[in-house]
Design an enzyme around this catalytic site. Structure first.
Site, PDB file in Angstrom:
ATOM      1  N   GLN A   1      38.773  26.514  68.066  1.00 21.88           N
ATOM      2  CA  GLN A   1      39.783  27.535  68.409  1.00 21.88           C
ATOM      3  C   GLN A   1      39.303  28.866  67.815  1.00 21.88           C
ATOM      4  O   GLN A   1      39.751  29.294  66.754  1.00 21.88           O
ATOM      5  CB  GLN A   1      41.144  27.110  67.843  1.00 21.88           C
ATOM      6  CG  GLN A   1      42.293  28.049  68.156  1.00 21.88           C
ATOM      7  CD  GLN A   1      42.924  27.848  69.532  1.00 21.88           C
ATOM      8  OE1 GLN A   1      42.706  26.836  70.184  1.00 21.88           O
ATOM      9  NE2 GLN A   1      43.696  28.811  69.981  1.00 21.88           N
TER      10      GLN A   1
ATOM     11  N   GLU B   1      51.862  13.472  48.707  1.00 15.22           N
ATOM     12  CA  GLU B   1      51.017  14.489  48.073  1.00 15.22           C
ATOM     13  C   GLU B   1      49.767  13.838  47.498  1.00 15.22           C
ATOM     14  O   GLU B   1      49.745  12.638  47.210  1.00 15.22           O
ATOM     15  CB  GLU B   1      51.790  15.206  46.958  1.00 15.22           C
ATOM     16  CG  GLU B   1      52.869  16.121  47.496  1.00 15.22           C
ATOM     17  CD  GLU B   1      53.542  16.951  46.402  1.00 15.22           C
ATOM     18  OE1 GLU B   1      53.100  16.872  45.231  1.00 15.22           O
ATOM     19  OE2 GLU B   1      54.503  17.667  46.721  1.00 15.22           O
TER      20      GLU B   1
ATOM     21  N   LYS C   1      31.947  23.182  83.619  1.00 17.59           N
ATOM     22  CA  LYS C   1      33.081  22.308  83.253  1.00 17.59           C
ATOM     23  C   LYS C   1      34.408  23.021  83.459  1.00 17.59           C
ATOM     24  O   LYS C   1      34.530  24.208  83.153  1.00 17.59           O
ATOM     25  CB  LYS C   1      32.920  21.886  81.791  1.00 17.59           C
ATOM     26  CG  LYS C   1      34.077  21.076  81.243  1.00 17.59           C
ATOM     27  CD  LYS C   1      33.679  20.366  79.964  1.00 17.59           C
ATOM     28  CE  LYS C   1      34.056  21.129  78.725  1.00 17.59           C
ATOM     29  NZ  LYS C   1      33.782  20.377  77.498  1.00 17.59           N
TER      30      LYS C   1
ATOM     31  N   SER D   1      34.816  13.767  71.842  1.00 20.92           N
ATOM     32  CA  SER D   1      36.156  13.502  71.309  1.00 20.92           C
ATOM     33  C   SER D   1      36.844  12.483  72.227  1.00 20.92           C
ATOM     34  O   SER D   1      36.779  11.279  71.992  1.00 20.92           O
ATOM     35  CB  SER D   1      36.928  14.813  71.200  1.00 20.92           C
ATOM     36  OG  SER D   1      38.235  14.560  70.777  1.00 20.92           O
TER      37      SER D   1
HETATM   38  C1  R5P Z   1      33.360  21.647  74.064  1.00 23.51           C
HETATM   39  O1  R5P Z   1      33.111  22.834  74.014  1.00 23.51           O
HETATM   40  C2  R5P Z   1      32.526  20.683  73.327  1.00 23.51           C
HETATM   41  O2  R5P Z   1      31.187  21.075  73.333  1.00 23.51           O
HETATM   42  C3  R5P Z   1      32.637  19.278  73.863  1.00 23.51           C
HETATM   43  O3  R5P Z   1      32.138  19.250  75.189  1.00 23.51           O
HETATM   44  C4  R5P Z   1      34.053  18.792  73.856  1.00 23.51           C
HETATM   45  O4  R5P Z   1      34.657  19.045  72.617  1.00 23.51           O
HETATM   46  C5  R5P Z   1      34.090  17.310  74.154  1.00 23.51           C
HETATM   47  O5  R5P Z   1      35.418  16.888  74.166  1.00 23.51           O
HETATM   48  P1  R5P Z   1      35.864  15.600  74.984  1.00 23.51           P
HETATM   49  O6  R5P Z   1      34.988  14.461  74.543  1.00 23.51           O
HETATM   50  O7  R5P Z   1      37.309  15.427  74.604  1.00 23.51           O
HETATM   51  O8  R5P Z   1      35.716  15.927  76.438  1.00 23.51           O
END
Ligand code: R5P
Length: 292
Positions: A95, A39, A190, A220
């Site tokens: 989300q 916590e 994409k 990410s």
């Molecule tokens: C998606 O809508 C975002 O704009 C990025 O393209 C996405 O979050 C990138 O994620 P990653 O680097 O895992 O492909």
């Protein structure tokens, strides 16, 4: 009226000091203690009647969100009059609908939680795609500073010949940015097959020769930018670089980009990372100063 005070968690203190310097406003550190059972306890230093701005970037967000709610409660109990949250990176915005049966709309959950504790929320590029404005997400006043505002001054000096967005969702952002700095642009199509599995088609790109800059709001896993870079090299681009707003960089992402031939990656400082080159505090400071 006295200046508001910026209250920063230890992980956002460097950023808050930058913001404090830009505004000439004081910065207080929020003390954070973790009990052996996991916590958290926060301690704030605030004066009754003061205006408070809590600064925290919400990467790796779960624990941070609870601690933000605790800090907001502590500041209210100390008598603070109005409470703003500055979250340079605002989590859980992706989300924004139920993609698969059984899922929540996480964006709305976060909006309701934070909106009940703060009078105002301010962030950089909130990753809004199917929702047009943060006003639809938060029950309080909420604003997102567009990515183009922070990227355009850097881009004007960078010397690229083409801006490329990796997906249809990036189109408004890429088009706006390209028009602002006078560059050609295109976006790919994409398909995501898994967290780190992505294909990007770039059929419409005027991409022969030259130096292309991939732009995206978030990196990410790096899979999106890596797939787009591979597509650009296949079309004859000489050098591909990338600029991102929020440098989430999951483990393996930098290697994935390097393997795809991305020659350089720069990011804004909403999330601390070695690629940070573009300061966002001046843009946040302008918005905060306008109303003080
Ligand atoms: C998606 O809508 C975002 O704009 C990025 O393209 C996405 O979050 C990138 O994620 P990653 O680097 O895992 O492909």
């Amino acid at each position: 009226m006295a200046s508001p005070t910026l209250h920063a968690f230890p992980d956002s203190l460097v950023f808050a000091r930058r913001l404090g310097r830009a505004l000439g406003w004081p910065v207080e550190r929020i003390e954070l203690h973790h009990f052996p059972d996991g916590e958290s306890l926060v301690r704030v230093r605030a004066e009754a009647g003061a205006r408070a701005i809590v600064v925290r970037s919400l990467f790796e967000p779960n624990e941070k969100i609870v601690e933000l709610l605790l800090a907001a409660d502590a500041l209210r109990r100390a008598g603070v009059g109005s409470l703003t949250l500055v979250a340079p990176y605002l989590a859980y915005m992706r989300q924004d609908r139920v993609f698969q049966p059984g899922e929540p709309v996480s964006q709305r959950v976060l909006g309701a939680l934070l909106g009940a504790s703060f009078e105002r929320v301010l962030c950089i590029e909130a990753h809004l795609h199917r929702v047009r404005s943060l006003a639809e997400v938060f029950p309080c006043r909420a604003e997102s500073i567009p990515a183009a505002t922070v990227l355009a001054p850097w881009l004007e000096k960078a010397g690229h010949s083409l801006l490329v967005g990796p997906d249809e969702e990036s189109e408004p952002f890429v088009r706006g940015l390209a028009e602002q700095v006078g560059l050609d642009w295109c976006v790919g199509t994409k398909r995501r097959h898994g967290d780190a599995e992505v294909t990007v088609a770039l059929a419409e790109c005027p991409a022969r020769g030259g130096r292309a800059l991939l732009v995206d709001d978030i990196v990410s896993s790096g899979a999106t930018l890596a797939a787009a870079a591979t597509g650009l090299y296949a079309q004859g681009v000489e050098r591909v670089e990338a600029a991102v707003v929020h440098a989430l960089f999951a483990p393996g992402a930098v290697d994935r980009l390097r393997a795809a031939g991305v020659a350089q990656v720069v990011s804004t400082d909403t999330i601390p990372h070695p690629t940070n080159q573009i300061a966002t505090a001046p843009s946040l400071a302008r918005v905060l100063a306008e109303e003080s």
